[in-house]
Enzyme design. Structure first.
Site, PDB file in Angstrom:
ATOM      1  N   GLY A   7       0.826  -1.209   0.000  1.00 48.44           N
ATOM      2  CA  GLY A   7       0.000   0.000   0.000  1.00 48.44           C
ATOM      3  C   GLY A   7       0.853   1.249   0.000  1.00 48.44           C
ATOM      4  CB  THR A   9      -2.449   6.193   0.434  1.00 47.73           C
ATOM      5  OG1 THR A   9      -3.044   5.227  -0.440  1.00 47.73           O
ATOM      6  CG2 THR A   9      -3.184   7.509   0.217  1.00 47.73           C
ATOM      7  CG  HIS A  10      -2.002   9.982   3.181  1.00 47.52           C
ATOM      8  ND1 HIS A  10      -1.684  10.859   2.167  1.00 47.52           N
ATOM      9  CD2 HIS A  10      -3.362   9.977   3.238  1.00 47.52           C
ATOM     10  CE1 HIS A  10      -2.789  11.369   1.648  1.00 47.52           C
ATOM     11  NE2 HIS A  10      -3.816  10.842   2.276  1.00 47.52           N
ATOM     12  CB  CYS A  42      -8.670  15.682   2.524  1.00 52.65           C
ATOM     13  SG  CYS A  42      -6.967  16.102   2.131  1.00 52.65           S
ATOM     14  CB  SER A 270       1.052  -9.415  17.746  1.00 48.19           C
ATOM     15  OG  SER A 270       0.395  -9.831  16.556  1.00 48.19           O
ATOM     16  CB  ALA A 297      -4.127  12.498   5.745  1.00 48.15           C
ATOM     17  CB  THR A 298      -2.647  14.312  10.626  1.00 48.44           C
ATOM     18  OG1 THR A 298      -3.900  13.854  11.164  1.00 48.44           O
ATOM     19  CG2 THR A 298      -2.873  15.619   9.894  1.00 48.44           C
TER      20      THR A 298
END
Length: 456
Positions: A7, A9-10, A42, A270, A297-298
């Site tokens: 993945g 994204t951010h 956003c 874990s 996102a932050t």
């Protein structure tokens, strides 16, 4: 060191950028189902509303940039299986259907989230759309242009932003939500009422306290049916919420009940050498002192950064989050941090609140604006656990200040006496943050006075 990132994204983007700086010799393999990285979802409403004309500006990293730095970018690749104990995964090229096996030393799960999609009859009709990624954004723009009646399902941040954008584009808009108020997860009713009033003044139909039962139409959606009525719809955008995209790892790493991966303060799951960050996992909520699912996102950027720093050994702990967020709808500048009063009570905290509504400048100033500010605090410890603000002027940065306070267990007394500057252009001699905390102190003092009176 071979690093696999699922993945991009951010959280994934932040992890990769920092790994490149910290471990330049690392071999990084990135697996992403889309053909792009780092999309700022956003910005979808801004794109729909015409505020942003070039959608390419909604990206802050590129595949080409990463590839030029030696990262192996497996775009349009879906990870179909992963064995975290054997450190192996299998990925399918979506375009060619070719499947390959890959090994790694360190795994970073940044698989993000996906929109909640309840099993609603008719959801497969044309023009019933989701709102999450770049492809969704393009479809919403394309399909909304010729239509008149738009229904948005879900009154969270994305939903209300889309409502504003569609209304400003001249559409007939209906907003449906099963809750009685918009934005109920983020704001108490004092702060949502002005926004609802603005929507109604502009002709937006608020169908609140209603649950969608089905979509009707011949090939393309024509109506939305709820438990309380029916609404014409040429286009429906579903914005009910998000769920962690973690099905691949169920039974392999510890998770919350909703599928959010549990990580420690160093982003370790874990399982040794398996890290997670972003919307796929839980994060410690400083207001409740418990792990929570807060897909922002932050949070994702911070967590992705921390994964890289802690990839070889734990060196930098996550400070927790307050779920701080902001929103601009029409003339309303809104921000919140921590817990609303209702959310705090649901979390088992004993809380009270203080509220002020006041001009932010001295009355002798020729121009002024009203600020509404609420502080939520624990009654036993006086620890601040939440705050909200709304105004036609922009006071959203005040919420960032309170966010820092919550992270550091600040009490109402400490905030009341904090040193803030005074200048008539900006505030009153008693700053609004001091003022709301003093209101809380006065409230608590009155309680003590009443208790003493009873004892006497």
């Amino acid at each position: 060191m071979k690093v696999a990132v699922i993945g991009c994204t951010h959280a994934g983007t932040a992890a990769i950028k920092n790994i490149l700086n910290l471990y330049p010799n690392a071999q990084i393999d990135v697996f992403e189902k889309n053909d792009n990285v780092s999309f700022l979802s956003c910005g979808i409403a801004l794109y729909v509303g015409g505020v942003v004309n070039d959608p390419n500006g909604l990206f802050y990293a590129s595949v080409e940039e990463f590839e030029s730095l030696g990262v192996h970018m497996h775009m349009n690749h879906e990870v179909t299986s992963c064995n975290v104990n054997k450190k192996q995964l299998q990925a399918r090229d979506i375009k060619t259907n070719e499947v390959k096996d890959y090994s790694y030393d360190k795994l970073i799960i940044t698989s993000g989230s996906w929109p909640v999609t309840p099993p609603i009859s008719g959801a497969d009709l044309e023009n019933v759309l989701l709102c999450k990624n770049f492809n969704h954004a393009k479809e919403i723009i394309k399909r909304s242009e010729p239509v008149e009646n738009v229904v948005v399902v879900g009154a969270g941040y994305i939903g209300v932003e889309l409502v504003e954008a569609f209304e400003e584009n001249g559409k007939n808009v209906t907003l449906i939500d099963s809750e009685e108020r918009i934005l109920n997860r983020y704001l108490d009713d004092t702060f949502t009422a002005p926004v609802e009033a603005s929507f109604e003044q502009r002709g937006i139909n608020l169908a609140l306290g209603q649950t969608v039962s089905k979509f009707e139409g011949t090939g393309t959606v024509e109506k939305v049916i709820t438990d309380k009525g029916e609404y014409n719809a040429d286009l429906v955008v579903m914005c009910i919420g998000f769920r962690p995209n973690t099905e691949l790892f169920k039974g392999q790493v510890d998770m919350l009940g909703n599928g959010a991966i549990i990580v420690d303060e160093y982003m370790q799951t874990s399982v040794k050498d398996v890290y997670a960050a972003g919307d796929c996992c839980a994060v410690n909520n400083n207001a409740t002192k418990q792990p929570a699912y807060i897909p922002l996102a932050t949070n994702a950027v911070r967590m992705g950064t921390l994964v890289a720093h802690n990839l070889v050994k734990p060196v930098l702990a996550h400070p927790g989050t307050q779920g701080t967020s902001g929103l601009k709808i029409y003339n309303h500048n809104i921000a919140s941090t921590g817990l609303t009063e209702s959310a705090a009570k649901l979390a088992g905290l004993s809380v009270d609140s203080a509220y002020i509504r006041d001009n932010y400048r001295p009355e002798f100033m020729p121009e002024n604006a009203v600020i509404q500010l609420k502080l939520v605090y624990e009654t036993e410890t006086h620890r601040i656990v939440g705050a909200q603000v709304i105004s036609d002027a922009d006071f959203t940065q005040a919420i960032n200040t309170i966010s820092v306070g919550i992270a550091n267990n600040m009490t109402i007394e400490q905030l009341a006496l904090t040193d803030f500057f005074f200048q008539p252009h900006y505030n009153k001699p008693v700053n609004y943050l001091n003022q709301v905390a003093m209101e809380a102190m006065a409230k608590e003092a009155e309680k003590v006075k009443k208790q003493e009176a009873v004892l006497v």
